[in-house]
Design a protein around this motif. Structure first.
Motif, PDB file in Angstrom:
ATOM      1  N   CYS A  98      -7.753  -2.678   7.715  1.00 34.23           N
ATOM      2  CA  CYS A  98      -7.929  -1.637   6.704  1.00 34.23           C
ATOM      3  C   CYS A  98      -7.546  -0.207   7.523  1.00 34.23           C
ATOM      4  O   CYS A  98      -7.145   0.587   6.833  1.00 34.23           O
ATOM      5  CB  CYS A  98      -9.655  -1.801   6.539  1.00 34.23           C
ATOM      6  N   ASP A 114     -11.342   2.967  -2.512  1.00 34.48           N
ATOM      7  CA  ASP A 114     -10.248   1.745  -2.988  1.00 34.48           C
ATOM      8  C   ASP A 114     -11.301   0.899  -3.945  1.00 34.48           C
ATOM      9  O   ASP A 114     -10.681   0.069  -4.712  1.00 34.48           O
ATOM     10  CB  ASP A 114      -9.594   1.310  -2.201  1.00 34.48           C
ATOM     11  N   ILE A 165      -7.093   1.583   4.026  1.00 32.14           N
ATOM     12  CA  ILE A 165      -7.973   1.305   3.008  1.00 32.14           C
ATOM     13  C   ILE A 165      -9.495   1.526   3.346  1.00 32.14           C
ATOM     14  O   ILE A 165      -9.851   1.148   4.340  1.00 32.14           O
ATOM     15  CB  ILE A 165      -7.620  -0.292   2.794  1.00 32.14           C
ATOM     16  N   ARG A 167       0.884  -1.102   0.095  1.00 31.87           N
ATOM     17  CA  ARG A 167      -0.002  -0.116   0.146  1.00 31.87           C
ATOM     18  C   ARG A 167       0.771   1.204  -0.059  1.00 31.87           C
ATOM     19  O   ARG A 167       1.687   1.383   0.996  1.00 31.87           O
ATOM     20  CB  ARG A 167      -1.021  -0.176   1.221  1.00 31.87           C
ATOM     21  N   PHE A 202      -3.705   0.062   7.065  1.00 27.43           N
ATOM     22  CA  PHE A 202      -3.133   0.167   5.899  1.00 27.43           C
ATOM     23  C   PHE A 202      -4.103   1.419   4.951  1.00 27.43           C
ATOM     24  O   PHE A 202      -4.026   1.534   3.838  1.00 27.43           O
ATOM     25  CB  PHE A 202      -3.288  -1.147   5.096  1.00 27.43           C
ATOM     26  N   SER A 210      -1.099   2.261  -6.140  1.00 27.18           N
ATOM     27  CA  SER A 210      -1.266   2.486  -4.799  1.00 27.18           C
ATOM     28  C   SER A 210      -1.784   1.439  -3.826  1.00 27.18           C
ATOM     29  O   SER A 210      -1.605   1.340  -2.572  1.00 27.18           O
ATOM     30  CB  SER A 210      -2.518   3.441  -4.687  1.00 27.18           C
ATOM     31  N   ILE A 211      -2.192   0.326  -4.584  1.00 24.99           N
ATOM     32  CA  ILE A 211      -2.482  -0.998  -3.758  1.00 24.99           C
ATOM     33  C   ILE A 211      -2.347  -2.053  -4.656  1.00 24.99           C
ATOM     34  O   ILE A 211      -2.974  -2.312  -5.695  1.00 24.99           O
ATOM     35  CB  ILE A 211      -3.919  -0.626  -3.043  1.00 24.99           C
TER      36      ILE A 211
END
Length: 207
Positions: A139, A148, A144, A26, A142, A158-159
């Protein structure tokens, strides 16, 4: 080496097992996080009452489930906790894998700030294990969220997922196969052995 689309373009159960040991990368706001996937759950809409797409259900929320393999699907529980999923099989077939647990590898200082608003060195042993040992915890760590959704991990910077530096094929003895968590409403699907985790790993959410 980045994981390519053909890896994701298979059934969710196979992908769920083989995601173990892969590394989630990430990159956000100039910070890089990395972690080894240690726990997963497979979901297959056509036969799975625990899936958001069971019976062909199609809403704006679940549309990413029907997307191409290798994209991200993020949903929230209780309107506040996000869960990170990776779509598998072919486009139009609602299959995916929930990432339940990650072993932190890089960016732990920032993870500690996001999870506990503390420096990593001040965390207790229990807090360190709690950084990413659950779908919503990872999440947060990271960063997230639903922004996303639809991100293609085969192309995004980015991921994405990559092979571990010392990648190896895991033996059956290294993987625990068991039932999924938190799906008491799903009738017979409660008993499907579609959760997989690395035996003995400290960042598995439940053993």
């Amino acid at each position: 080496m980045r994981i390519q689309k053909d890896f994701y373009a298979r059934d969710a159960i196979t992908v769920s097992r083989e995601l173990l040991g892969k590394v989630l990368v990430r990159n956000i706001n100039g910070i890089t996080f990395k972690g080894k996937i240690v726990e997963t759950e497979a979901y297959i809409g056509a036969i799975d009452k625990a899936s958001h797409a069971y019976g062909g259900r199609m809403t704006e929320r679940v549309k990413p489930l029907y997307g191409p393999p290798g994209i991200v699907y993020v949903f929230s529980i209780y309107g506040m906790y996000n869960c990170f999923n990776i779509i598998t099989k072919e486009e139009g077939t609602a299959e995916g894998v929930l990432i339940r647990g990650i072993e932190p590898l890089e960016g732990l200082e920032e993870m500690a700030k996001r999870r506990f608003d503390k420096d990593i060195d001040t965390l207790t042993k229990t807090q360190r294990k709690s950084l990413t040992n659950g779908p919503s915890k990872l999440c947060i760590a990271f960063s997230i969220d639903k922004n996303d959704n639809w991100v293609d991990m085969t192309k995004s910077e980015s991921i994405y997922l990559e092979e571990a530096k010392e990648a190896k094929v895991l033996s059956d003895e290294e993987i625990v196969e068991t039932t999924r968590i938190g799906i008491d409403y799903a009738e017979e699907a409660v008993h499907f052995p579609w959760r997989f985790y690395l035996k003995g790993n400290d960042w598995v959410s439940k053993k």
